[in-house]
Design an enzyme around this catalytic site. Structure first.
Site, PDB file in Angstrom:
ATOM      1  N   ASP A 290     -52.355  -6.484  46.038  1.00 48.41           N
ATOM      2  CA  ASP A 290     -52.548  -6.718  47.564  1.00 48.41           C
ATOM      3  C   ASP A 290     -51.618  -7.703  47.803  1.00 48.41           C
ATOM      4  O   ASP A 290     -50.949  -8.273  47.122  1.00 48.41           O
ATOM      5  CB  ASP A 290     -53.824  -7.298  47.528  1.00 48.41           C
ATOM      6  CG  ASP A 290     -55.241  -6.738  47.533  1.00 48.41           C
ATOM      7  OD1 ASP A 290     -54.981  -5.434  47.263  1.00 48.41           O
ATOM      8  OD2 ASP A 290     -56.125  -7.029  48.126  1.00 48.41           O
TER       9      ASP A 290
ATOM     10  N   HIS B  82     -52.347  -8.908  42.714  1.00 48.53           N
ATOM     11  CA  HIS B  82     -51.513  -9.343  43.863  1.00 48.53           C
ATOM     12  C   HIS B  82     -49.879  -9.009  43.553  1.00 48.53           C
ATOM     13  O   HIS B  82     -49.447  -9.502  42.504  1.00 48.53           O
ATOM     14  CB  HIS B  82     -51.628 -10.863  44.272  1.00 48.53           C
ATOM     15  CG  HIS B  82     -53.180 -11.077  44.790  1.00 48.53           C
ATOM     16  ND1 HIS B  82     -54.187 -11.200  43.873  1.00 48.53           N
ATOM     17  CD2 HIS B  82     -53.664 -11.068  46.048  1.00 48.53           C
ATOM     18  CE1 HIS B  82     -55.217 -11.274  44.579  1.00 48.53           C
ATOM     19  NE2 HIS B  82     -55.083 -11.057  45.829  1.00 48.53           N
TER      20      HIS B  82
HETATM   21 ZN   LIG Z   1     -54.888 -10.163  50.472  1.00 42.91          ZN
END
Ligand SMILES: [Zn+2]
Length: 244
Positions: A62, A209
């Site tokens: 992400d 992430h």
């Molecule tokens: Zn996010």
């Protein structure tokens, strides 16, 4: 970290995982599939598992891409022949169009993660739709024709967005486990979390992430170490399910 990385820091602190998994909408009528997702019909059911059970995991990244860590991440995934899902943040797509094209060219799957990474909890369906359409249009501007079969709400705070995403042909994508890689970038810690949480959750969608708000080198290193070790134990890496 550099000032470049701190600019977006305040926007990227995830909520507690318990809150993230509570927002799943019931599987209502499917969307038309004719919208910006171009991935076929989707439903408002928030997907949190892979299609296949057993020793399977789906890796999802992400808030990227970012020029510090995404290139190395793409190398690691290519070296291991693993395809992942990238949930792209519109503001950083605009800053890194070449990286978006590299992600697509490498055969990975795209996911709309909104334009500004805001909490959608109280947004109207019309406001959500406008943001999702603008984000997908921006992604397609830099990577023409790229399918965007998934949508993930920032912080897992879905509000009305799961149904809107489905109406636009994007499957809402949740997750089973995270490695809390916003807390630490210690590669040893993250490797242990990644391996143990995948082993404990067959069919997991794993949230990681690669966004530019902080150093991600520990996350990338954990992926580089865990994939071959898990493979040796019989694990495979697939895409998340779609309910369409
Ligand atoms: Zn996010």
């Amino acid at each position: 970290m550099t000032s470049r990385r701190t600019r977006l820091r305040l926007l990227a602190v995830p909520l507690a995982v318990g809150a993230l998994l509570s927002g799943a909408a019931p599987a209502l009528a499917g969307g038309t599939g004719a919208g910006p997702g171009q991935g076929g019909p989707a439903t408002a059911d928030v997907v949190t598992t892979t299609r296949l059970g057993g020793q399977v995991a789906a890796l999802t990244f992400d808030d990227g891409p970012n020029p510090h860590d995404t290139p190395r991440l793409l190398e690691v995934l290519a070296e291991n022949d693993v395809k992942a899902v990238f949930c792209l943040w519109g503001d950083v797509v605009r800053q890194n169009p070449d990286l978006v094209r590299q992600i697509v060219a490498a055969g990975h799957t795209l996911c709309n993660h909104t334009m500004h990474h805001e909490d959608l909890a109280t947004w109207t369906p019309e406001a959500v739709r406008a943001d999702l359409e603008a984000t997908s249009a921006l992604i397609r501007e830099v990577a023409p024709g790229a399918p965007i079969p998934y949508f993930r709400a920032p912080y897992g705070s879905w509000g009305q967005s799961a149904q809107v995403a489905a109406d636009l042909g994007m499957q809402p994508l949740g997750w089973t486990v995270t490695i809390e890689d916003w807390e630490t970038q210690d590669a040893d810690v993250l490797t242990e979390r990644l391996e143990s949480r995948i082993r404990a959750n067959p069919g997991a969608v794993v949230l990681l992430h690669d966004g530019p708000v902080m150093d991600r080198s520990g996350t990338v290193e954990a992926v580089a170490r865990a994939i071959p070790e898990l493979r040796a134990e019989g694990w495979r890496f697939h895409k998340p399910d779609r309910r369409g």
